[in-house]
Design a protein around this motif. Sequence first.
Motif, PDB file in Angstrom:
ATOM      1  N   ALA A  62       0.817  -1.216   0.000  1.00 34.94           N
ATOM      2  CA  ALA A  62       0.000   0.000   0.000  1.00 34.94           C
ATOM      3  C   ALA A  62       0.845   1.258   0.000  1.00 34.94           C
ATOM      4  O   ALA A  62       0.476   2.262  -0.619  1.00 34.94           O
ATOM      5  CB  ALA A  62      -0.942  -0.010   1.208  1.00 34.94           C
ATOM      6  N   TYR A  63       1.975   1.223   0.725  1.00 38.89           N
ATOM      7  CA  TYR A  63       2.813   2.419   0.867  1.00 38.89           C
ATOM      8  C   TYR A  63       4.275   2.076   0.560  1.00 38.89           C
ATOM      9  O   TYR A  63       5.132   2.066   1.443  1.00 38.89           O
ATOM     10  CB  TYR A  63       2.699   2.986   2.289  1.00 38.89           C
ATOM     11  CG  TYR A  63       1.279   3.163   2.773  1.00 38.89           C
ATOM     12  CD1 TYR A  63       0.419   4.053   2.155  1.00 38.89           C
ATOM     13  CD2 TYR A  63       0.794   2.429   3.859  1.00 38.89           C
ATOM     14  CE1 TYR A  63      -0.886   4.222   2.592  1.00 38.89           C
ATOM     15  CE2 TYR A  63      -0.504   2.594   4.309  1.00 38.89           C
ATOM     16  CZ  TYR A  63      -1.339   3.482   3.681  1.00 38.89           C
ATOM     17  OH  TYR A  63      -2.625   3.645   4.113  1.00 38.89           O
ATOM     18  N   PRO A  64       4.586   1.793  -0.699  1.00 37.07           N
ATOM     19  CA  PRO A  64       5.970   1.408  -1.040  1.00 37.07           C
ATOM     20  C   PRO A  64       6.979   2.536  -0.843  1.00 37.07           C
ATOM     21  O   PRO A  64       8.183   2.267  -0.730  1.00 37.07           O
ATOM     22  CB  PRO A  64       5.866   1.011  -2.517  1.00 37.07           C
ATOM     23  CG  PRO A  64       4.654   1.738  -3.020  1.00 37.07           C
ATOM     24  CD  PRO A  64       3.702   1.779  -1.870  1.00 37.07           C
ATOM     25  N   ASP A  65       6.522   3.783  -0.794  1.00 38.20           N
ATOM     26  CA  ASP A  65       7.434   4.915  -0.629  1.00 38.20           C
ATOM     27  C   ASP A  65       7.825   5.152   0.822  1.00 38.20           C
ATOM     28  O   ASP A  65       8.706   5.987   1.091  1.00 38.20           O
ATOM     29  CB  ASP A  65       6.801   6.196  -1.192  1.00 38.20           C
ATOM     30  CG  ASP A  65       6.603   6.126  -2.692  1.00 38.20           C
ATOM     31  OD1 ASP A  65       7.339   5.358  -3.349  1.00 38.20           O
ATOM     32  OD2 ASP A  65       5.713   6.826  -3.209  1.00 38.20           O
ATOM     33  N   VAL A  66       7.180   4.475   1.754  1.00 38.17           N
ATOM     34  CA  VAL A  66       7.510   4.642   3.177  1.00 38.17           C
ATOM     35  C   VAL A  66       8.697   3.749   3.482  1.00 38.17           C
ATOM     36  O   VAL A  66       8.569   2.544   3.748  1.00 38.17           O
ATOM     37  CB  VAL A  66       6.307   4.298   4.071  1.00 38.17           C
ATOM     38  CG1 VAL A  66       6.686   4.400   5.540  1.00 38.17           C
ATOM     39  CG2 VAL A  66       5.138   5.224   3.765  1.00 38.17           C
ATOM     40  N   GLU A  67       9.878   4.322   3.430  1.00 36.79           N
ATOM     41  CA  GLU A  67      11.126   3.578   3.611  1.00 36.79           C
ATOM     42  C   GLU A  67      12.059   4.342   4.548  1.00 36.79           C
ATOM     43  O   GLU A  67      11.903   5.549   4.758  1.00 36.79           O
ATOM     44  CB  GLU A  67      11.819   3.398   2.257  1.00 36.79           C
ATOM     45  CG  GLU A  67      11.041   2.570   1.262  1.00 36.79           C
ATOM     46  CD  GLU A  67      11.767   2.451  -0.075  1.00 36.79           C
ATOM     47  OE1 GLU A  67      11.684   1.392  -0.696  1.00 36.79           O
ATOM     48  OE2 GLU A  67      12.429   3.440  -0.469  1.00 36.79           O
ATOM     49  N   PRO A  68      13.040   3.637   5.123  1.00 38.82           N
ATOM     50  CA  PRO A  68      14.038   4.329   5.955  1.00 38.82           C
ATOM     51  C   PRO A  68      14.778   5.389   5.147  1.00 38.82           C
ATOM     52  O   PRO A  68      14.953   5.276   3.928  1.00 38.82           O
ATOM     53  CB  PRO A  68      14.987   3.196   6.379  1.00 38.82           C
ATOM     54  CG  PRO A  68      14.176   1.947   6.235  1.00 38.82           C
ATOM     55  CD  PRO A  68      13.248   2.176   5.088  1.00 38.82           C
ATOM     56  N   ILE A  69      15.212   6.415   5.845  1.00 42.46           N
ATOM     57  CA  ILE A  69      15.962   7.506   5.213  1.00 42.46           C
ATOM     58  C   ILE A  69      17.414   7.406   5.647  1.00 42.46           C
ATOM     59  O   ILE A  69      17.710   7.329   6.846  1.00 42.46           O
ATOM     60  CB  ILE A  69      15.390   8.873   5.631  1.00 42.46           C
ATOM     61  CG1 ILE A  69      13.888   8.955   5.309  1.00 42.46           C
ATOM     62  CG2 ILE A  69      16.148  10.011   4.954  1.00 42.46           C
ATOM     63  CD1 ILE A  69      13.201  10.144   5.933  1.00 42.46           C
ATOM     64  N   VAL A  70      18.318   7.375   4.714  1.00 40.34           N
ATOM     65  CA  VAL A  70      19.755   7.332   5.020  1.00 40.34           C
ATOM     66  C   VAL A  70      20.379   8.624   4.507  1.00 40.34           C
ATOM     67  O   VAL A  70      20.242   8.967   3.329  1.00 40.34           O
ATOM     68  CB  VAL A  70      20.436   6.108   4.373  1.00 40.34           C
ATOM     69  CG1 VAL A  70      21.930   6.131   4.664  1.00 40.34           C
ATOM     70  CG2 VAL A  70      19.814   4.820   4.900  1.00 40.34           C
ATOM     71  N   VAL A  71      21.069   9.333   5.399  1.00 42.92           N
ATOM     72  CA  VAL A  71      21.690  10.607   5.034  1.00 42.92           C
ATOM     73  C   VAL A  71      23.193  10.516   5.258  1.00 42.92           C
ATOM     74  O   VAL A  71      23.669   9.794   6.142  1.00 42.92           O
ATOM     75  CB  VAL A  71      21.089  11.772   5.865  1.00 42.92           C
ATOM     76  CG1 VAL A  71      19.634  11.981   5.505  1.00 42.92           C
ATOM     77  CG2 VAL A  71      21.233  11.524   7.364  1.00 42.92           C
ATOM     78  N   ASP A  72      23.942  11.259   4.449  1.00 47.17           N
ATOM     79  CA  ASP A  72      25.400  11.285   4.570  1.00 47.17           C
ATOM     80  C   ASP A  72      25.821  12.319   5.613  1.00 47.17           C
ATOM     81  O   ASP A  72      26.558  13.274   5.321  1.00 47.17           O
ATOM     82  CB  ASP A  72      26.034  11.603   3.215  1.00 47.17           C
ATOM     83  CG  ASP A  72      25.807  10.486   2.200  1.00 47.17           C
ATOM     84  OD1 ASP A  72      25.842   9.316   2.601  1.00 47.17           O
ATOM     85  OD2 ASP A  72      25.572  10.805   1.014  1.00 47.17           O
ATOM     86  N   LEU A  73      25.324  12.131   6.831  1.00 44.72           N
ATOM     87  CA  LEU A  73      25.629  13.017   7.946  1.00 44.72           C
ATOM     88  C   LEU A  73      25.892  12.171   9.181  1.00 44.72           C
ATOM     89  O   LEU A  73      25.340  11.060   9.306  1.00 44.72           O
ATOM     90  CB  LEU A  73      24.450  13.966   8.224  1.00 44.72           C
ATOM     91  CG  LEU A  73      23.989  14.895   7.099  1.00 44.72           C
ATOM     92  CD1 LEU A  73      22.704  15.599   7.518  1.00 44.72           C
ATOM     93  CD2 LEU A  73      25.070  15.921   6.763  1.00 44.72           C
ATOM     94  N   ASP A  74      26.703  12.684  10.082  1.00 40.55           N
ATOM     95  CA  ASP A  74      26.876  11.953  11.336  1.00 40.55           C
ATOM     96  C   ASP A  74      25.627  12.128  12.195  1.00 40.55           C
ATOM     97  O   ASP A  74      24.716  12.904  11.857  1.00 40.55           O
ATOM     98  CB  ASP A  74      28.140  12.402  12.076  1.00 40.55           C
ATOM     99  CG  ASP A  74      28.115  13.869  12.478  1.00 40.55           C
ATOM    100  OD1 ASP A  74      27.041  14.388  12.830  1.00 40.55           O
ATOM    101  OD2 ASP A  74      29.193  14.515  12.444  1.00 40.55           O
ATOM    102  N   ALA A  75      25.561  11.412  13.303  1.00 43.19           N
ATOM    103  CA  ALA A  75      24.339  11.362  14.105  1.00 43.19           C
ATOM    104  C   ALA A  75      23.942  12.734  14.651  1.00 43.19           C
ATOM    105  O   ALA A  75      22.756  13.072  14.689  1.00 43.19           O
ATOM    106  CB  ALA A  75      24.516  10.369  15.249  1.00 43.19           C
TER     107      ALA A  75
END
Length: 259
Positions: A150-163
């Motif tokens: 139903a919601y294939p776009d709801v995925e984890p977000i990975v960013v090139d930043l430290d915590a």
Amino acid sequence: MRRQLPQEPWSQAALWSRSVAIFAATVAVMSIILARLHVIEPPSALAALGSAMALALISLLLFCAACYVIWRTGRRGVGAAVGAAFIACLTLAYPAYLAVEAMRLPVLSDISTDIANPPYFSLSSAAYQARKGFQPPGLPAKAREAQRSAYPDVEPIVVDLDADEAFALVQKTAKAVGWKPIDQRAAGGRTGEGHLDFLDRTLVLGFDEDITVRLKPLPGGQTRIDLRSASRYGRHDFGANARRITAFAEELQSQLDSR
């Protein structure tokens, strides 16, 4: 002397249809206003809206009766009947949209970017007080499987930043989309994860909705961001939680692009 012909009598069904439609619209508008102002509790607001919908349907039935009477007898009241139908349809427009969404989407009220291990909501006293004693319940892993298709776009977000940078970015993004922070814990500790909890409000009735964000440091200076959004009332969110997460992800990407 010139004689005047008596006017045709009014259709009572048309007049009743108009009165009921106006009353239904008034009940619906007042319910929304009072709910957004927190004058009445959400269950009372939903009950009032249900009554308004029932009245609007009665108005449409009276409209049909008025059309039949006017066609057969030539009585007055076409304008009143048409106006009643228009008001009743406006009252029912948003509920009709929700009904279509309910048929199209799975019965879910809790959406997460991590189905296997959803972020937990904070148990701190600050979060508990901000939620006025409410704690979002969990959802079985099997039930969450329905959101994949139903919601294939709801995925984890990975960013090139430290915590730490990702933590600040989440704060800035949440502020931009209008979320109210209620608890925050920067990345660190035994797990190295960071957590942020927020409140949002539904578009129409202004009910409180709960959001939590988890930040997990990854190798190479990256950070994984997982979100979970849950509705408090009803078994079906009509896609609102998925849209909330998607809107956050889009705003976060805009924040990254503007850096």
